[in-house]
Design a protein around this motif. Structure first.
Motif, PDB file in Angstrom:
ATOM      1  N   MET A 165       0.845  -1.191   0.000  1.00  0.00           N
ATOM      2  CA  MET A 165       0.000   0.000   0.000  1.00  0.00           C
ATOM      3  C   MET A 165       0.885   1.247   0.000  1.00  0.00           C
ATOM      4  SD  MET A 165      -2.942   1.156   2.784  1.00  0.00           S
ATOM      5  CE  MET A 165      -4.025  -0.209   2.407  1.00  0.00           C
ATOM      6  N   GLN A 166       0.575   2.181  -0.880  1.00  0.00           N
ATOM      7  CA  GLN A 166       1.323   3.419  -0.930  1.00  0.00           C
ATOM      8  C   GLN A 166       1.053   4.258   0.323  1.00  0.00           C
ATOM      9  OE1 GLN A 166       3.576   4.207  -3.337  1.00  0.00           O
ATOM     10  NE2 GLN A 166       3.184   2.165  -4.167  1.00  0.00           N
ATOM     11  N   ALA A 167       2.014   5.122   0.652  1.00  0.00           N
ATOM     12  CA  ALA A 167       1.891   5.907   1.878  1.00  0.00           C
ATOM     13  C   ALA A 167       0.632   6.772   1.880  1.00  0.00           C
ATOM     14  CB  ALA A 167       3.134   6.773   2.057  1.00  0.00           C
ATOM     15  N   ASP A 168       0.291   7.352   0.731  1.00  0.00           N
ATOM     16  CA  ASP A 168      -0.885   8.207   0.708  1.00  0.00           C
ATOM     17  C   ASP A 168      -2.169   7.409   0.874  1.00  0.00           C
ATOM     18  OD1 ASP A 168      -0.550   7.001  -1.748  1.00  0.00           O
ATOM     19  OD2 ASP A 168      -1.082   8.762  -2.937  1.00  0.00           O
ATOM     20  N   ALA A 169      -2.204   6.198   0.314  1.00  0.00           N
ATOM     21  CA  ALA A 169      -3.379   5.341   0.478  1.00  0.00           C
ATOM     22  C   ALA A 169      -3.514   4.887   1.925  1.00  0.00           C
ATOM     23  CB  ALA A 169      -3.281   4.131  -0.446  1.00  0.00           C
ATOM     24  N   ARG A 170      -2.377   4.615   2.557  1.00  0.00           N
ATOM     25  CA  ARG A 170      -2.393   4.206   3.968  1.00  0.00           C
ATOM     26  C   ARG A 170      -2.944   5.334   4.838  1.00  0.00           C
ATOM     27  NH1 ARG A 170       2.944   3.320   4.700  1.00  0.00           N
ATOM     28  NH2 ARG A 170       2.815   1.208   3.836  1.00  0.00           N
ATOM     29  N   HIS A 171      -2.478   6.551   4.575  1.00  0.00           N
ATOM     30  CA  HIS A 171      -2.946   7.681   5.360  1.00  0.00           C
ATOM     31  C   HIS A 171      -4.422   7.958   5.090  1.00  0.00           C
ATOM     32  CE1 HIS A 171      -3.364  11.788   6.916  1.00  0.00           C
ATOM     33  NE2 HIS A 171      -2.369  11.482   7.709  1.00  0.00           N
ATOM     34  N   ALA A 172      -4.859   7.766   3.855  1.00  0.00           N
ATOM     35  CA  ALA A 172      -6.272   7.970   3.521  1.00  0.00           C
ATOM     36  C   ALA A 172      -7.151   6.980   4.271  1.00  0.00           C
ATOM     37  CB  ALA A 172      -6.481   7.841   2.015  1.00  0.00           C
ATOM     38  N   ALA A 173      -6.703   5.732   4.368  1.00  0.00           N
ATOM     39  CA  ALA A 173      -7.466   4.728   5.101  1.00  0.00           C
ATOM     40  C   ALA A 173      -7.554   5.090   6.581  1.00  0.00           C
ATOM     41  CB  ALA A 173      -6.827   3.353   4.916  1.00  0.00           C
ATOM     42  N   TRP A 174      -6.453   5.582   7.124  1.00  0.00           N
ATOM     43  CA  TRP A 174      -6.400   6.032   8.515  1.00  0.00           C
ATOM     44  C   TRP A 174      -7.380   7.179   8.743  1.00  0.00           C
ATOM     45  CZ3 TRP A 174      -4.387   5.345  13.322  1.00  0.00           C
ATOM     46  CH2 TRP A 174      -4.101   6.442  14.118  1.00  0.00           C
ATOM     47  N   ALA A 175      -7.328   8.171   7.873  1.00  0.00           N
ATOM     48  CA  ALA A 175      -8.180   9.352   8.019  1.00  0.00           C
ATOM     49  C   ALA A 175      -9.654   8.982   7.916  1.00  0.00           C
ATOM     50  CB  ALA A 175      -7.810  10.395   6.964  1.00  0.00           C
ATOM     51  N   ALA A 208     -10.293  14.902  12.166  1.00  0.00           N
ATOM     52  CA  ALA A 208      -9.485  14.224  11.153  1.00  0.00           C
ATOM     53  C   ALA A 208      -8.041  14.094  11.623  1.00  0.00           C
ATOM     54  CB  ALA A 208      -9.541  15.009   9.842  1.00  0.00           C
ATOM     55  N   PRO A 209      -7.434  12.932  11.412  1.00  0.00           N
ATOM     56  CA  PRO A 209      -6.093  12.697  11.957  1.00  0.00           C
ATOM     57  C   PRO A 209      -4.974  13.386  11.214  1.00  0.00           C
ATOM     58  CG  PRO A 209      -6.851  10.787  10.783  1.00  0.00           C
ATOM     59  CD  PRO A 209      -7.997  11.743  10.798  1.00  0.00           C
ATOM     60  N   ASP A 210      -5.274  14.173  10.145  1.00  0.00           N
ATOM     61  CA  ASP A 210      -4.187  14.901   9.519  1.00  0.00           C
ATOM     62  C   ASP A 210      -3.941  16.238  10.205  1.00  0.00           C
ATOM     63  OD1 ASP A 210      -6.732  15.133   8.398  1.00  0.00           O
ATOM     64  OD2 ASP A 210      -6.046  14.687   6.391  1.00  0.00           O
ATOM     65  N   SER A 211      -4.561  16.419  11.371  1.00  0.00           N
ATOM     66  CA  SER A 211      -4.253  17.583  12.194  1.00  0.00           C
ATOM     67  C   SER A 211      -4.015  17.097  13.619  1.00  0.00           C
ATOM     68  CB  SER A 211      -5.411  18.581  12.162  1.00  0.00           C
ATOM     69  OG  SER A 211      -6.607  17.971  12.604  1.00  0.00           O
ATOM     70  N   ALA A 212      -3.402  17.931  14.430  1.00  0.00           N
ATOM     71  CA  ALA A 212      -3.085  17.533  15.807  1.00  0.00           C
ATOM     72  C   ALA A 212      -4.373  17.206  16.556  1.00  0.00           C
ATOM     73  CB  ALA A 212      -2.341  18.671  16.500  1.00  0.00           C
ATOM     74  N   PRO A 213      -4.340  16.220  17.501  1.00  0.00           N
ATOM     75  CA  PRO A 213      -3.153  15.471  17.927  1.00  0.00           C
ATOM     76  C   PRO A 213      -2.964  14.151  17.190  1.00  0.00           C
ATOM     77  CG  PRO A 213      -4.942  14.994  19.403  1.00  0.00           C
ATOM     78  CD  PRO A 213      -5.497  15.951  18.374  1.00  0.00           C
ATOM     79  N   PHE A 233      -0.543   8.846  14.330  1.00  0.00           N
ATOM     80  CA  PHE A 233      -0.271   8.142  13.074  1.00  0.00           C
ATOM     81  C   PHE A 233       1.230   7.897  12.916  1.00  0.00           C
ATOM     82  CE2 PHE A 233       0.695   8.451   8.478  1.00  0.00           C
ATOM     83  CZ  PHE A 233      -0.079   7.407   7.986  1.00  0.00           C
ATOM     84  N   ASP A 234       2.019   8.934  13.147  1.00  0.00           N
ATOM     85  CA  ASP A 234       3.473   8.800  13.027  1.00  0.00           C
ATOM     86  C   ASP A 234       4.024   7.824  14.061  1.00  0.00           C
ATOM     87  OD1 ASP A 234       3.461  10.608  10.938  1.00  0.00           O
ATOM     88  OD2 ASP A 234       4.015  12.327  12.187  1.00  0.00           O
ATOM     89  N   ALA A 235       3.456   7.843  15.262  1.00  0.00           N
ATOM     90  CA  ALA A 235       3.918   6.928  16.308  1.00  0.00           C
ATOM     91  C   ALA A 235       3.641   5.480  15.935  1.00  0.00           C
ATOM     92  CB  ALA A 235       3.249   7.272  17.634  1.00  0.00           C
ATOM     93  N   LEU A 236       2.482   5.234  15.340  1.00  0.00           N
ATOM     94  CA  LEU A 236       2.160   3.875  14.923  1.00  0.00           C
ATOM     95  C   LEU A 236       3.067   3.415  13.788  1.00  0.00           C
ATOM     96  CD1 LEU A 236      -1.735   3.978  15.145  1.00  0.00           C
ATOM     97  CD2 LEU A 236      -0.212   2.520  16.492  1.00  0.00           C
ATOM     98  N   LEU A 237       3.303   4.289  12.818  1.00  0.00           N
ATOM     99  CA  LEU A 237       4.217   3.926  11.736  1.00  0.00           C
ATOM    100  C   LEU A 237       5.597   3.586  12.301  1.00  0.00           C
ATOM    101  CD1 LEU A 237       3.478   6.469   8.849  1.00  0.00           C
ATOM    102  CD2 LEU A 237       2.537   4.174   9.203  1.00  0.00           C
TER     103      LEU A 237
END
Length: 209
Positions: free
Chosen positions: A1-11, A21-26, A31-35
């Motif tokens: 899975m590409q990084a952008d697709a992974r982040h989209a699934a997360w969001a 939405a997880p693309d803003s704090a906190p 997300f970064d901690a899990l990666l």
């Protein structure tokens, strides 16, 4: 899975639960901690490869999920803590998931359901609740992977337990795989069973020898 697709699934999972939405704090830090966790050097199987395979499995089976967003976040957290020298990885991962969801504003009942889903990946017994069955089947879908991927998986597990001598590892591994083979059926989700059960039994029989 590409990084952008992974982040989209997360969001999308967080949005479906109606929180920030997880693309803003906190949650971006989360997300970064899990990666970072899935990228730890001591991992060979329990990596982003496994997480991506699980997320792809959920995408394939999404129509069978009662609460797909909760399953998605449970998958994100189910191997967040992974230390082969400990026996409480799922408990610690589940606790982290529940706290992260509560901190993000998810209601307590949903956070507790995600906690329970992560705990189901201990694989001590087959779950009775449908979403937990689906989650566990997705987590175990590697057992029904094509033979080359299953062989790679077995090598990856051995790398993670490289500190265990063969005379200890091999009988224990056969016991674990034999336990899965003894389940009838192995997969409780009908669509996954139809796709993977036969190949999983072949893989397990070959691995046990």
């Amino acid at each position: 899975m590409q990084a952008d697709a992974r982040h989209a699934a997360w969001a999308e999972a967080w949005r479906a639960l109606g929180v920030q939405a997880p693309d803003s704090a906190p949650n971006n830090a989360l997300f970064d901690a899990l990666l970072a966790r899935y990228g730890e050097a001591h991992r060979a199987y329990h990596t982003l490869q496994h997480l991506d395979e699980c997320l792809a499995g959920l995408a394939l089976e999404r129509s069978h999920a009662k609460r797909p967003a909760e399953i998605a976040l449970a998958l994100w957290f189910h191997d967040a803590i992974y230390d082969v020298h400990r026996h409480d990885n799922e408990q610690r991962s589940a606790d982290w998931a529940r706290q992260a969801l509560r901190d993000a504003g998810v209601d307590a009942e949903a956070a507790q359901r995600v906690h329970a889903l992560v705990m189901a990946t201990r694989h001590q017994a087959q779950p009775e609740e449908a979403d937990a069955q689906l989650l566990v089947d997705i987590d175990l879908s590697i057992l029904g992977a094509p033979a080359p991927r299953f062989a790679e998986y077995e090598q990856q597990i051995r790398i993670e337990y490289a500190h265990v001598p063969p005379e200890v590892f091999e009988p224990r591994r056969r016991q674990i795989l034999g336990g899965f083979l003894a389940r009838d059926p192995l997969y409780l989700t009908p669509s996954i069973r139809a796709r993977l059960e036969a190949q999983a039994r072949l893989n397990l029989q070959r691995a046990i020898g």
